[in-house]
Design an enzyme around this catalytic site. Structure first.
Site, mmCIF file in Angstrom:
data_model
loop_
_atom_site.group_PDB
_atom_site.id
_atom_site.type_symbol
_atom_site.label_atom_id
_atom_site.label_comp_id
_atom_site.label_asym_id
_atom_site.label_seq_id
_atom_site.Cartn_x
_atom_site.Cartn_y
_atom_site.Cartn_z
ATOM 1 N N TYR A 153 -42.271 -8.052 -5.280
ATOM 2 C CA TYR A 153 -43.100 -8.514 -3.978
ATOM 3 C C TYR A 153 -42.569 -9.767 -3.307
ATOM 4 O O TYR A 153 -42.210 -10.687 -4.181
ATOM 5 C CB TYR A 153 -44.572 -8.777 -4.618
ATOM 6 C CG TYR A 153 -45.395 -9.243 -3.378
ATOM 7 C CD1 TYR A 153 -45.616 -8.195 -2.192
ATOM 8 C CD2 TYR A 153 -45.820 -10.627 -3.226
ATOM 9 C CE1 TYR A 153 -46.429 -8.624 -1.269
ATOM 10 C CE2 TYR A 153 -46.502 -10.907 -2.181
ATOM 11 C CZ TYR A 153 -47.104 -9.918 -1.020
ATOM 12 O OH TYR A 153 -47.874 -10.189 -0.013
ATOM 13 N N ASP A 255 -35.711 -14.856 -4.746
ATOM 14 C CA ASP A 255 -37.035 -15.353 -4.048
ATOM 15 C C ASP A 255 -37.489 -16.369 -5.105
ATOM 16 O O ASP A 255 -38.116 -15.799 -6.110
ATOM 17 C CB ASP A 255 -37.649 -13.965 -4.039
ATOM 18 C CG ASP A 255 -39.214 -14.321 -3.085
ATOM 19 O OD1 ASP A 255 -39.472 -15.543 -3.326
ATOM 20 O OD2 ASP A 255 -39.753 -13.454 -2.960
ATOM 21 N N LYS A 283 -45.284 -21.595 -1.834
ATOM 22 C CA LYS A 283 -46.216 -21.925 -2.768
ATOM 23 C C LYS A 283 -46.011 -23.368 -3.459
ATOM 24 O O LYS A 283 -46.371 -24.548 -2.540
ATOM 25 C CB LYS A 283 -46.082 -20.994 -4.096
ATOM 26 C CG LYS A 283 -46.336 -19.438 -3.376
ATOM 27 C CD LYS A 283 -47.095 -18.600 -4.393
ATOM 28 C CE LYS A 283 -47.321 -17.264 -3.783
ATOM 29 N NZ LYS A 283 -48.387 -16.370 -4.319
HETATM 30 C C1 LIG Z 1 -41.986 -13.773 -5.038
HETATM 31 C C2 LIG Z 1 -42.892 -14.002 -3.783
HETATM 32 N N1 LIG Z 1 -42.556 -13.771 -2.320
HETATM 33 C C3 LIG Z 1 -43.049 -14.088 -1.318
HETATM 34 C C4 LIG Z 1 -44.310 -14.213 -1.429
HETATM 35 C C5 LIG Z 1 -45.208 -14.274 -0.039
HETATM 36 O O1 LIG Z 1 -45.880 -15.594 -0.065
HETATM 37 P P1 LIG Z 1 -47.012 -15.806 1.200
HETATM 38 O O2 LIG Z 1 -48.132 -15.050 0.259
HETATM 39 O O3 LIG Z 1 -47.008 -17.424 1.184
HETATM 40 O O4 LIG Z 1 -46.493 -15.257 2.353
HETATM 41 C C6 LIG Z 1 -45.162 -14.125 -2.535
HETATM 42 C C7 LIG Z 1 -46.383 -14.098 -2.509
HETATM 43 O O5 LIG Z 1 -47.091 -13.953 -3.679
HETATM 44 C C8 LIG Z 1 -44.349 -14.121 -3.761
HETATM 45 O O6 LIG Z 1 -44.980 -13.995 -5.101
#
Ligand SMILES: Cc1ncc(COP(=O)(O)O)c(C=O)c1O
Length: 459
Positions: A153, A255, A283
């Site tokens: 994700y 990521d 986050k």
């Molecule tokens: C690994 C990862 N990348 C990207 C995102 C997307 O972040 P956001 O919810 O701040 O758009 C998340 C969200 O849970 C995530 O866990």
């Protein structure tokens, strides 16, 4: 549905009538009654009144030890004094200018000191920064395709919404998984340009590079694949990806939206010793304020400096987020606090393991840094294909059972993890373990009664 789960849901409904009422109102005006689909679950979600330190309180006044922490955003815990002070200061001097200010450079310095990047740009969410990272990689490599892992994700932009949670019927061959759209509205062209491999399986990655020579711009992954609980990279996997990417002239994107702050002071690069080309952060670096960042070496980021690719955003570097981010790096994400959260996380992990063994539950715990998860699966999961076989009712039994005992063990979702904040204490861990000890025999009994509920084929 298991009898044990039915009982826990009945208790939940008895404890949370005001949440039920709030949800009934909300669904009239807001799809599913929530602001993000991830917050929706049956029979209705807990509605929060307030939070403080390691705790939150719902509309009915129930207290919970909070390990959801806004889907892992709050390694600082709620209302951390340093973050409150930083935001209050920003409120005194204005927070939105659409013009540069000095905190941008200060925060960029903090990030470049910790992570393997020379330059950064800011955004407001994880989705935003992984989107820019993919575009940056495509421009740097002059190629269109992105390789991602099934079950991974990376947010909500089109490229990321491929093979997030495909069904067992959709996934296809494990050596060359199908590119499956996560919901409608993703153009076929995007699906064609996102190729999918299996986590912990370098062969499936090699296969894609052979299938699409000189077409894959980058591999994007979370170094620990979350959003399927916690799927740990097996020894050599991350190193292998680094080697394959380099050999094929592709970039490696870590990521680190989740891992960047919570794994270690220097994120996954420090934890695993593997160096990506681009990282994305969000986050927990913002202490609860909307803050994201992406960074890379100078040569890659110069594509922005040289106007080869475009990056912008009205809310980028607003002073509320930047102040909170600076306070996070300088006062919260300290070596001392990492020792604290990793010690508590280890205590929680060890405690869970002892209880699992005592009640003979087929499960294990994965954890690292400030994060961990109870994995209700008999052996270590290696990829999304294992996760597909989870017994979801059993997981719900665990989650509602813990909530009824005053512990939000993680966000609702079989795919999430617990976070330990710097404000959690040994007493919180004791209470968390006492709740699990009370619940675990019933979960084990339900599992034994329904043995054979793992579906699909083993890896
Ligand atoms: C690994 C990862 N990348 C990207 C995102 C997307 O972040 P956001 O919810 O701040 O758009 C998340 C969200 O849970 C995530 O866990």
């Amino acid at each position: 549905m298991y009898e044990g789960l039915k009982k826990e849901i009945a208790t939940y409904e008895k404890r949370t009538p005001k949440s039920a009422e709030a949800h009934r109102r909300a669904v009239q005006r807001i799809p599913l009654g929530v602001a993000s689909n991830y917050r929706s679950y049956e029979p209705y979600p807990v509605f929060v009144k307030e939070g403080s330190g390691s705790k939150i309180y719902d509309l009915d006044g129930n207290e919970y030890i909070d390990h959801n922490l806004c889907f892992g955003v709050l390694m600082a815990g709620h209302n951390h004094p340093a973050i409150v002070k930083a935001i209050q200061n920003a409120l005194q001097v204005g927070w939105a200018f659409g013009m540069p200010h000095e905190m941008e450079w200060e925060l960029a310095e903090e990030i470049c000191a910790r992570y393997p990047v020379d330059m950064v740009r800011f955004g407001s969410s994880g989705t935003e920064v992984t989107m820019h990272a993919c575009r940056l990689a495509r421009a740097a490599a002059q190629r269109d395709k992105i390789l991602k892992f099934e079950g991974g994700y990376h947010g909500l932009h089109d490229t990321a919404l491929v093979s997030v949670k495909p069904t067992a019927e959709e996934v296809g061959d494990i050596d060359r998984p199908n590119s499956v759209s996560a919901g409608q509205g993703i153009p076929q062209g995007t699906l064609d340009n996102v190729v999918v491999a299996t986590f912990n399986d370098l062969k499936s990655v090699e296969y894609r590079f052979k299938q699409y020579p000189n077409q894959i711009a980058a591999i994007i992954l979370e170094p620990i694949q979350m959003n399927i609980g916690m799927c740990m990279p097996q020894p050599g996997f991350l190193e292998g990806l680094r080697e394959i990417a380099t050999r094929h002239g592709a970039l490696l994107i870590f990521d680190e939206v989740k891992t960047g702050a919570k794994l270690a002071l220097g994120g996954a690069t420090e934890y695993y010793g593997v160096r990506p080309d681009i990282i994305t952060l969000a986050k927990s670096i913002g202490g609860g304020a909307p803050l994201g960042a992406f960074g890379a070496g100078r040569a890659i980021m110069d594509l922005i400096s040289n106007h080869k690719i475009f990056h912008g955003g009205t809310y980028n570097a607003n002073r509320i987020s930047m102040s909170a981010g600076l306070a996070m790096f300088r006062e919260v994400l300290t070596r001392e606090n990492y020792l604290h959260v990793t010690r508590l996380c280890k205590r929680l992990t060890d405690g869970y393991r002892a209880i699992i063994a005592k009640v003979d539950l087929q499960a294990y715990v994965a954890s690292a840094g400030a994060i961990g998860a109870l994995m209700l699966f008999p052996q270590e999961m290696l990829s999304y294909r294992d996760w597909l076989r989870l017994d979801r009712d059993l997981w719900c039994h665990y989650w509602f059972g813990m909530v009824n005992r005053g512990v939000l063990p993680q966000p609702y979702g079989y795919d999430e993890q617990w976070t330990i904040s710097v404000q959690h204490t040994d007493a919180d861990i004791d209470r968390h373990l006492a709740a699990f000890e009370d619940l675990a025999p019933a979960v084990a009994k339900a599992q034994q009664a329904c043995s054979g509920t793992f579906v699909g084929s083993p890896h």
